[in-house]
Structure formats: C-alpha cells, structure tokens
Design a protein around this motif. Sequence first.
Motif, short mmCIF file in Angstrom:
data_model
loop_
_atom_site.label_atom_id
_atom_site.label_comp_id
_atom_site.label_asym_id
_atom_site.label_seq_id
_atom_site.Cartn_x
_atom_site.Cartn_y
_atom_site.Cartn_z
N ALA A 70 -34.97 -11.40 3.90
CA ALA A 70 -35.15 -12.86 3.90
C ALA A 70 -35.66 -13.33 2.54
CB ALA A 70 -36.12 -13.26 5.01
N GLU A 71 -36.61 -12.61 1.98
CA GLU A 71 -37.16 -13.00 0.68
C GLU A 71 -36.14 -12.82 -0.45
OE1 GLU A 71 -40.57 -11.37 -2.34
OE2 GLU A 71 -41.10 -11.46 -0.20
N THR A 72 -35.48 -11.69 -0.47
CA THR A 72 -34.52 -11.38 -1.55
C THR A 72 -33.37 -12.37 -1.58
OG1 THR A 72 -35.06 -9.02 -1.46
CG2 THR A 72 -32.93 -9.62 -2.44
N PHE A 73 -32.85 -12.71 -0.40
CA PHE A 73 -31.65 -13.56 -0.35
C PHE A 73 -31.97 -15.02 -0.02
CE2 PHE A 73 -30.07 -9.22 0.46
CZ PHE A 73 -29.31 -9.09 -0.70
N HIS A 74 -33.26 -15.37 -0.02
CA HIS A 74 -33.71 -16.76 0.13
C HIS A 74 -33.17 -17.42 1.40
CE1 HIS A 74 -35.09 -16.23 -3.96
NE2 HIS A 74 -33.85 -15.90 -4.31
N VAL A 75 -33.35 -16.73 2.52
CA VAL A 75 -32.93 -17.28 3.81
C VAL A 75 -34.11 -17.24 4.77
CG1 VAL A 75 -30.50 -16.64 3.55
CG2 VAL A 75 -32.07 -15.06 4.68
N HIS A 76 -34.09 -18.13 5.73
CA HIS A 76 -35.08 -18.13 6.79
C HIS A 76 -34.69 -17.05 7.79
CE1 HIS A 76 -38.03 -19.74 9.58
NE2 HIS A 76 -37.09 -19.70 10.52
N HIS A 77 -35.65 -16.22 8.20
CA HIS A 77 -35.38 -15.15 9.16
C HIS A 77 -34.95 -15.72 10.50
CE1 HIS A 77 -35.84 -11.74 11.80
NE2 HIS A 77 -36.66 -12.46 12.53
N GLU A 78 -33.87 -15.17 11.03
CA GLU A 78 -33.39 -15.49 12.37
C GLU A 78 -33.00 -14.17 13.03
OE1 GLU A 78 -32.92 -18.56 13.78
OE2 GLU A 78 -33.23 -19.85 12.06
N SER A 79 -32.82 -14.21 14.32
CA SER A 79 -32.37 -13.02 15.05
C SER A 79 -31.64 -13.47 16.30
CB SER A 79 -33.55 -12.14 15.41
OG SER A 79 -33.15 -11.13 16.29
N PRO A 80 -30.39 -13.07 16.42
CA PRO A 80 -29.57 -12.32 15.48
C PRO A 80 -29.14 -13.19 14.31
CG PRO A 80 -28.21 -13.05 17.30
CD PRO A 80 -29.63 -13.47 17.62
N GLN A 81 -28.72 -12.53 13.24
CA GLN A 81 -28.34 -13.26 12.03
C GLN A 81 -27.37 -12.42 11.21
OE1 GLN A 81 -31.59 -13.75 9.22
NE2 GLN A 81 -30.80 -15.75 8.58
N ILE A 82 -26.39 -13.09 10.60
CA ILE A 82 -25.56 -12.43 9.59
C ILE A 82 -25.82 -13.10 8.26
CG2 ILE A 82 -23.73 -11.59 11.13
CD1 ILE A 82 -21.97 -13.94 10.03
N LEU A 83 -25.75 -12.29 7.22
CA LEU A 83 -25.82 -12.78 5.85
C LEU A 83 -24.61 -12.20 5.12
CD1 LEU A 83 -28.90 -12.42 6.84
CD2 LEU A 83 -29.42 -12.69 4.45
N LEU A 84 -23.83 -13.04 4.51
CA LEU A 84 -22.71 -12.60 3.69
C LEU A 84 -23.16 -12.70 2.24
CD1 LEU A 84 -19.76 -11.64 3.64
CD2 LEU A 84 -19.09 -14.06 3.47
N ILE A 85 -23.16 -11.56 1.57
CA ILE A 85 -23.66 -11.47 0.19
C ILE A 85 -22.48 -11.24 -0.74
CG2 ILE A 85 -25.26 -10.26 -1.34
CD1 ILE A 85 -26.58 -11.55 1.21
N ARG A 86 -22.43 -12.01 -1.81
CA ARG A 86 -21.40 -11.82 -2.83
C ARG A 86 -22.09 -11.77 -4.18
NH1 ARG A 86 -17.29 -15.75 -5.64
NH2 ARG A 86 -16.01 -14.17 -6.67
N ASP A 87 -21.90 -10.67 -4.88
CA ASP A 87 -22.48 -10.49 -6.22
C ASP A 87 -23.98 -10.82 -6.23
OD1 ASP A 87 -19.91 -9.79 -7.07
OD2 ASP A 87 -19.44 -11.83 -7.68
N GLY A 88 -24.69 -10.36 -5.20
CA GLY A 88 -26.14 -10.50 -5.16
C GLY A 88 -26.68 -11.80 -4.59
N GLU A 89 -25.80 -12.72 -4.21
CA GLU A 89 -26.23 -14.02 -3.67
C GLU A 89 -25.73 -14.19 -2.25
OE1 GLU A 89 -28.13 -16.26 -5.35
OE2 GLU A 89 -28.22 -14.87 -7.03
N CYS A 90 -26.55 -14.79 -1.40
CA CYS A 90 -26.14 -15.09 -0.04
C CYS A 90 -25.24 -16.33 -0.06
CB CYS A 90 -27.36 -15.31 0.86
SG CYS A 90 -26.91 -15.59 2.58
N VAL A 91 -24.00 -16.16 0.38
CA VAL A 91 -23.04 -17.28 0.37
C VAL A 91 -22.79 -17.83 1.77
CG1 VAL A 91 -21.93 -16.57 -1.78
CG2 VAL A 91 -21.06 -15.68 0.40
#
Length: 110
Positions: A70-91
Amino acid sequence: MQWTNITDLSQIDEIQKNKGYSLIFKHSTRCSVSMMAKRRFEMDWDALPEDTSLYFLDLISYRDISAQIAETFHVHHESPQILLIRDGECVLDASHGDISAEEAAQVINN
C-alpha cells in the motif's frame, strides 16, 4: 497462468523494478467475498496477456507485506484488492466486486 506467492518484502522491489505489467491480488483467506472475487478473477484471467506477471498475497499471513505494498504503490489498503503495476507505478487498483481480469486486460491492451 500461475500465481507467484509473495512471501518476502524483497519481492515488492522486484515487482517495482519489473519492466512491463505485474498484477498483485491481495487476498484474505478468512473472507468469503475475497474467495469469490479470486475465483471469478481466475475464471477470466485468460483475458490477460500471457506475459503478465501474477502475484498472490495472503494478507492474513503477511500483513507487513500488505502494508508495504500500500505504501510503495500509494494505494489505500482494501481486501480483496488487485493492483496492476506497470514500470513501477500502480495504473489500476480495484477491490471487492470491482475486481475484473477483463478490466485489467483492457488497461494492458490500451
């Protein structure tokens, strides 16, 4: 396709440095909504390009890793959750009923 389990904080750095797309599925093993979202996602994950790296986090067992994601990709924690990362950034991040392999594939393909 196959999940790579996230069990070590160093894997977050690997994901962040990966060129291309990585998808993280944060899953609560104690939650029926999370189990249903995971099952639905896996039924449709053939929509994702084969070179998409898929990561799975059991956030009950690895709370510290979940917090770091959550901290690294600057997102609010949720559960369940998907994060799609491209070149180090959550898109793309989505939770609960908004989790969709097809939406992730659409982001990747555009």
